[in-house]
Design a protein around this motif. Structure first.
Motif, PDB file in Angstrom:
ATOM      1  N   GLU A   1       3.352  -5.268  86.733  1.00 32.80           N
ATOM      2  CA  GLU A   1       3.643  -6.665  86.416  1.00 32.80           C
ATOM      3  C   GLU A   1       3.283  -7.586  87.574  1.00 32.80           C
ATOM      4  OE1 GLU A   1       7.637  -6.913  84.859  1.00 32.80           O
ATOM      5  OE2 GLU A   1       7.066  -5.795  83.058  1.00 32.80           O
ATOM      6  N   ARG A   2       3.439  -7.125  88.797  1.00 30.72           N
ATOM      7  CA  ARG A   2       3.061  -7.935  89.953  1.00 30.72           C
ATOM      8  C   ARG A   2       1.536  -8.081  90.019  1.00 30.72           C
ATOM      9  NH1 ARG A   2       4.802 -12.164  92.853  1.00 30.72           N
ATOM     10  NH2 ARG A   2       3.687 -12.213  94.823  1.00 30.72           N
ATOM     11  N   VAL A   3       0.804  -7.015  89.729  1.00 25.41           N
ATOM     12  CA  VAL A   3      -0.659  -7.093  89.685  1.00 25.41           C
ATOM     13  C   VAL A   3      -1.080  -8.172  88.700  1.00 25.41           C
ATOM     14  CG1 VAL A   3      -2.761  -5.869  88.930  1.00 25.41           C
ATOM     15  CG2 VAL A   3      -1.104  -4.706  90.403  1.00 25.41           C
ATOM     16  N   GLN A   4      -0.474  -8.165  87.541  1.00 22.34           N
ATOM     17  CA  GLN A   4      -0.804  -9.138  86.509  1.00 22.34           C
ATOM     18  C   GLN A   4      -0.460 -10.552  86.972  1.00 22.34           C
ATOM     19  OE1 GLN A   4       1.074 -11.204  84.292  1.00 22.34           O
ATOM     20  NE2 GLN A   4      -0.794 -11.749  83.198  1.00 22.34           N
ATOM     21  N   ALA A   5       0.688 -10.720  87.609  1.00 18.74           N
ATOM     22  CA  ALA A   5       1.106 -12.046  88.087  1.00 18.74           C
ATOM     23  C   ALA A   5       0.148 -12.595  89.146  1.00 18.74           C
ATOM     24  CB  ALA A   5       2.524 -11.987  88.652  1.00 18.74           C
ATOM     25  N   LEU A   6      -0.474 -11.705  89.901  1.00 21.65           N
ATOM     26  CA  LEU A   6      -1.428 -12.111  90.938  1.00 21.65           C
ATOM     27  C   LEU A   6      -2.816 -12.393  90.375  1.00 21.65           C
ATOM     28  CD1 LEU A   6      -0.348  -9.624  93.729  1.00 21.65           C
ATOM     29  CD2 LEU A   6      -0.206 -12.123  93.856  1.00 21.65           C
ATOM     30  N   GLY A   7      -2.974 -12.217  89.065  1.00 23.67           N
ATOM     31  CA  GLY A   7      -4.263 -12.494  88.435  1.00 23.67           C
ATOM     32  C   GLY A   7      -5.130 -11.268  88.229  1.00 23.67           C
ATOM     33  N   GLY A   8      -4.583 -10.101  88.491  1.00 25.07           N
ATOM     34  CA  GLY A   8      -5.351  -8.871  88.343  1.00 25.07           C
ATOM     35  C   GLY A   8      -5.056  -8.156  87.051  1.00 25.07           C
ATOM     36  N   VAL A   9      -5.731  -7.041  86.871  1.00 25.18           N
ATOM     37  CA  VAL A   9      -5.538  -6.177  85.721  1.00 25.18           C
ATOM     38  C   VAL A   9      -4.997  -4.849  86.244  1.00 25.18           C
ATOM     39  CG1 VAL A   9      -6.665  -5.010  83.778  1.00 25.18           C
ATOM     40  CG2 VAL A   9      -7.451  -7.289  84.492  1.00 25.18           C
ATOM     41  N   PRO A  10      -3.782  -4.486  85.847  1.00 17.26           N
ATOM     42  CA  PRO A  10      -3.225  -3.212  86.314  1.00 17.26           C
ATOM     43  C   PRO A  10      -4.045  -2.020  85.805  1.00 17.26           C
ATOM     44  CG  PRO A  10      -1.540  -4.572  85.245  1.00 17.26           C
ATOM     45  CD  PRO A  10      -2.858  -5.214  84.985  1.00 17.26           C
TER      46      PRO A  10
ATOM     47  N   LYS B   1      -0.295 -19.431  93.752  1.00 16.43           N
ATOM     48  CA  LYS B   1      -0.932 -20.117  94.887  1.00 16.43           C
ATOM     49  C   LYS B   1      -1.259 -19.152  96.029  1.00 16.43           C
ATOM     50  CE  LYS B   1      -1.541 -24.028  94.898  1.00 16.43           C
ATOM     51  NZ  LYS B   1      -2.772 -24.690  94.554  1.00 16.43           N
ATOM     52  N   ILE B   2      -1.648 -17.943  95.663  1.00 17.36           N
ATOM     53  CA  ILE B   2      -2.113 -16.983  96.663  1.00 17.36           C
ATOM     54  C   ILE B   2      -3.631 -16.996  96.610  1.00 17.36           C
ATOM     55  CG2 ILE B   2      -2.211 -14.537  97.307  1.00 17.36           C
ATOM     56  CD1 ILE B   2       0.691 -14.323  96.431  1.00 17.36           C
ATOM     57  N   ASP B   3      -4.243 -17.220  97.755  1.00 22.30           N
ATOM     58  CA  ASP B   3      -5.687 -17.296  97.890  1.00 22.30           C
ATOM     59  C   ASP B   3      -6.365 -16.122  97.179  1.00 22.30           C
ATOM     60  OD1 ASP B   3      -8.165 -18.232  99.542  1.00 22.30           O
ATOM     61  OD2 ASP B   3      -7.943 -16.071  99.982  1.00 22.30           O
ATOM     62  N   GLN B   4      -7.473 -16.404  96.509  1.00 23.66           N
ATOM     63  CA  GLN B   4      -8.207 -15.409  95.717  1.00 23.66           C
ATOM     64  C   GLN B   4      -8.557 -14.165  96.540  1.00 23.66           C
ATOM     65  OE1 GLN B   4      -9.181 -16.063  92.422  1.00 23.66           O
ATOM     66  NE2 GLN B   4     -10.463 -14.292  92.067  1.00 23.66           N
ATOM     67  N   ASN B   5      -9.073 -14.351  97.744  1.00 21.84           N
ATOM     68  CA  ASN B   5      -9.450 -13.226  98.591  1.00 21.84           C
ATOM     69  C   ASN B   5      -8.229 -12.375  98.950  1.00 21.84           C
ATOM     70  OD1 ASN B   5     -11.122 -11.581 100.259  1.00 21.84           O
ATOM     71  ND2 ASN B   5     -10.431 -12.763 102.036  1.00 21.84           N
ATOM     72  N   LYS B   6      -7.143 -13.037  99.297  1.00 23.09           N
ATOM     73  CA  LYS B   6      -5.906 -12.308  99.623  1.00 23.09           C
ATOM     74  C   LYS B   6      -5.361 -11.601  98.387  1.00 23.09           C
ATOM     75  CE  LYS B   6      -4.552 -15.273 103.457  1.00 23.09           C
ATOM     76  NZ  LYS B   6      -3.549 -16.213 103.985  1.00 23.09           N
ATOM     77  N   ALA B   7      -5.399 -12.293  97.243  1.00 19.38           N
ATOM     78  CA  ALA B   7      -4.913 -11.699  96.002  1.00 19.38           C
ATOM     79  C   ALA B   7      -5.701 -10.434  95.665  1.00 19.38           C
ATOM     80  CB  ALA B   7      -4.984 -12.704  94.854  1.00 19.38           C
ATOM     81  N   GLU B   8      -7.020 -10.482  95.852  1.00 17.30           N
ATOM     82  CA  GLU B   8      -7.848  -9.305  95.570  1.00 17.30           C
ATOM     83  C   GLU B   8      -7.436  -8.113  96.428  1.00 17.30           C
ATOM     84  OE1 GLU B   8     -11.926 -10.560  96.027  1.00 17.30           O
ATOM     85  OE2 GLU B   8     -11.845 -11.821  94.224  1.00 17.30           O
ATOM     86  N   GLN B   9      -7.178  -8.354  97.707  1.00 18.30           N
ATOM     87  CA  GLN B   9      -6.760  -7.271  98.605  1.00 18.30           C
ATOM     88  C   GLN B   9      -5.409  -6.701  98.196  1.00 18.30           C
ATOM     89  OE1 GLN B   9      -7.381  -7.995 102.937  1.00 18.30           O
ATOM     90  NE2 GLN B   9      -8.200  -9.973 102.232  1.00 18.30           N
ATOM     91  N   ILE B  10      -4.493  -7.580  97.853  1.00 20.30           N
ATOM     92  CA  ILE B  10      -3.152  -7.141  97.467  1.00 20.30           C
ATOM     93  C   ILE B  10      -3.206  -6.395  96.137  1.00 20.30           C
ATOM     94  CG2 ILE B  10      -0.828  -7.915  96.851  1.00 20.30           C
ATOM     95  CD1 ILE B  10      -1.416 -10.333  98.829  1.00 20.30           C
ATOM     96  N   ILE B  11      -3.979  -6.910  95.196  1.00 20.64           N
ATOM     97  CA  ILE B  11      -4.116  -6.254  93.895  1.00 20.64           C
ATOM     98  C   ILE B  11      -4.696  -4.862  94.058  1.00 20.64           C
ATOM     99  CG2 ILE B  11      -5.439  -6.325  91.735  1.00 20.64           C
ATOM    100  CD1 ILE B  11      -4.975  -9.451  91.869  1.00 20.64           C
TER     101      ILE B  11
END
Length: 181
Positions: free
Chosen positions: A82-91, A20-30
């Protein structure tokens, strides 16, 4: 490598996450996490290189320290990926991708004396620490407290190892050098 390919997730993309982390925020964090992942792998490979090539009177202690420090970096890289993956990203994982994302550079393939190697490691640690520290604040500001906490743990490991590296570089030693006249 198989000739039949079924792409499941394209590198550089971000999917919706279950956190439930906003897509835009997730992209920045990833993006920040992938930067730190790449930097951590640069550090890992340099430490592993020094583990393989260390020589001299303190060989055993330094060989063990380089090996342990490389294992710390490898464990941290795994946690970040693993955190990148959990946020919906690709490490990031390919060598070219790692080089593109890393804000740091290794000393290269040449082998240096142990003091130079350790000085290069300390400088690399300091640069990775700066990056991770910035990303702790970014994750916190974006409300991703779990990524912030993960990066704080990584930062603590980096700072501990950097502090130990600095101790190896001190001028106080029991090893006597032959006097040159």
């Amino acid at each position: 490598m198989s000739t039949e390919k079924q792409l499941r997730r394209e590198a550089g993309t971000v999917e919706e996450n279950a956190l439930k982390i906003d897509q835009n925020k997730a992209e920045q964090i990833i993006d920040a996490l992938n930067t730190d992942l790449a930097a951590t792998y640069v550090l890992y490979h340099q430490l592993r290189k020094h583990h393989w090539n260390v020589e001299g009177a303190e060989f055993e202690e330094l060989h063990d320290w380089f090996g342990d420090a490389a294992e710390d970096a490898e464990d941290n890289a795994d946690d970040i990926a693993e955190r990148v993956q959990a946020l919906g990203g690709v490490p990031v994982s390919g060598l070219e991708s790692l080089a593109e994302h890393a804000p740091v550079e290794s000393e290269g393939d040449d082998v240096y004396d142990v003091r130079t190697s350790m000085q290069n490691d300390l400088e690399l640690y300091q640069n990775v620490i700066e990056s991770v520290r910035e990303h702790v604040a970014l994750a916190e500001d974006l409300g991703d407290y779990a990524s912030s906490e993960l990066l704080r743990d990584v930062l603590e490991d980096l700072e501990d190892d950097a502090h130990e590296a600095q101790h190896f570089l001190e001028d106080d030693t029991l090893v006597l050098e032959e006097a040159t006249h």
